[in-house]
Enzyme design. Structure first.
Site, PDB file in Angstrom:
ATOM      1  N   TYR A  41    -102.715  -1.336 -46.178  1.00  0.00           N
ATOM      2  CA  TYR A  41    -103.621  -2.451 -46.742  1.00  0.00           C
ATOM      3  C   TYR A  41    -103.380  -2.820 -48.353  1.00  0.00           C
ATOM      4  CZ  TYR A  41    -106.883  -3.390 -43.113  1.00  0.00           C
ATOM      5  OH  TYR A  41    -107.644  -3.791 -41.986  1.00  0.00           O
ATOM      6  N   CYS A  73    -113.109   2.015 -46.851  1.00  0.00           N
ATOM      7  CA  CYS A  73    -111.703   1.637 -47.520  1.00  0.00           C
ATOM      8  C   CYS A  73    -112.064   0.732 -49.002  1.00  0.00           C
ATOM      9  CB  CYS A  73    -111.289   0.701 -46.615  1.00  0.00           C
ATOM     10  SG  CYS A  73    -109.366  -0.024 -47.262  1.00  0.00           S
ATOM     11  N   CYS A 188    -109.360   5.627 -53.310  1.00  0.00           N
ATOM     12  CA  CYS A 188    -108.896   5.508 -52.099  1.00  0.00           C
ATOM     13  C   CYS A 188    -109.215   6.510 -51.053  1.00  0.00           C
ATOM     14  CB  CYS A 188    -107.264   5.595 -52.218  1.00  0.00           C
ATOM     15  SG  CYS A 188    -106.703   5.309 -50.418  1.00  0.00           S
TER      16      CYS A 188
HETATM   17  N1  DGL Z   1    -108.100   3.941 -47.353  1.00  0.00           N
HETATM   18  C1  DGL Z   1    -107.940   2.886 -47.927  1.00  0.00           C
HETATM   19  C2  DGL Z   1    -108.660   2.676 -49.428  1.00  0.00           C
HETATM   20  O1  DGL Z   1    -109.479   3.197 -49.511  1.00  0.00           O
HETATM   21  C3  DGL Z   1    -106.344   2.278 -48.283  1.00  0.00           C
HETATM   22  C4  DGL Z   1    -105.030   2.611 -47.548  1.00  0.00           C
HETATM   23  C5  DGL Z   1    -104.339   1.516 -47.709  1.00  0.00           C
HETATM   24  O2  DGL Z   1    -103.581   1.032 -48.364  1.00  0.00           O
HETATM   25  O3  DGL Z   1    -104.278   0.808 -46.214  1.00  0.00           O
HETATM   26  O4  DGL Z   1    -108.487   2.026 -50.212  1.00  0.00           O
END
Ligand code: DGL
Length: 265
Positions: A41, A73, A188
């Site tokens: 994402y 996320c 993240c």
């Molecule tokens: N796990 C996601 C977050 O906490 C991001 C990972 C992604 O870039 O998809 O931002």
């Protein structure tokens, strides 16, 4: 609450949040959904991503009849929390970078923010810094390579220490600055999965701060009564994820099922 808590992430990062929730509520009913078809994402366009997150979360909530959604996320939460709360009929708990506890922890007043490119650049993130860390120097490091590392690691590939070390060069340099960086926000949810490696690589001892415990506490406050059925563990993905079956099982989730999304007109 009668339904499970649904943990949502782009990929496997939400497993760090599932872990934190389980350490507070060992038998809580949990399901997991990830949008691995759109991973990562952190490198996507905001407008398309915001609509996508709402569509995937709605489908996942329907599929498991969740009573509460945890958007595990940072990249999704800093973009789409308002849209999710307007659309879904259940409470939504988000995950945002733990700037406030990090500012509380730092003695040198120099903190690092380790997150995806999108999260590092979001106005939401700057708002957190302005509100809670205005007296701190903040070194922001976009570390999308660590998302790839965490995904591969859960699928059984050993971590590549050299690649991780190189991706974090700006952070290591900041430990030599004046004032020296002493605290790092893991902004993240993939990154707490790598914490043992990060601790080993760091040239000086650092405090690593993530949002897992705060999210678990928030879920406890919002859910009047959680459902307890540790055997639930249903898992939904938007693309085939056979390589992740064993990894999900280690975190208490079943073999992933394909999440059916409404056709986009
Ligand atoms: N796990 C996601 C977050 O906490 C991001 C990972 C992604 O870039 O998809 O931002």
């Amino acid at each position: 609450m009668t339904g499970p808590v649904l943990i949502f992430d782009s990929g496997v990062g939400g497993l760090s949040v599932a872990n934190a929730l389980r350490s507070h509520y060992p038998k809580v009913s949990m399901c997991y959904a990830c949008d691995n078809a759109w991973l990562p994402y952190g490198l996507r366009d905001d407008d398309a991503l915001a609509a996508r997150i709402v569509a995937v979360c709605q489908a996942a909530v329907d599929a498991c009849q969740a009573s509460l959604l945890v958007v595990a996320c940072n990249t999704a939460s800093t973009l789409a929390l308002d849209g999710l709360r307007q659309t879904l009929m259940i409470p939504v708990v988000g995950t945002v970078p733990a700037i406030k506890p990090a500012a509380f922890t730092s003695k040198t007043r120099h903190i690092g923010l380790l997150a995806t490119t999108a999260t590092v650049n979001r106005p939401y993130t700057q708002g957190l810094i302005d509100s809670f860390a205005s007296d701190c120097l903040v070194t922001k490091v976009a570390a999308d390579a660590l998302v790839t590392e965490a995904e591969a690691w859960l699928a059984g590939t050993p971590l590549n220490a050299t690649r991780i070390y190189q991706a974090l060069q700006p952070l290591w340099q900041a430990t030599q600055a004046i004032p020296a960086l002493d605290t790092v926000v893991l902004g993240c949810t993939h990154f707490p999965l790598l914490k043992p490696m990060l601790t080993t690589l760091a040239p000086t001892p650092l405090a690593w701060v993530d949002s897992g415990d705060a999210i678990a506490r928030r879920v406890g406050q919002i859910a009047k009564q959680l459902a307890f059925d540790a055997s639930d563990g249903r898992c939904f993905t938007t693309a085939p994820a056979n390589a992740l079956i064993d990894g999900f099982a280690r975190y208490g989730f079943r073999k992933p099922q394909q999440l059916l999304l409404p056709a986009v007109s």
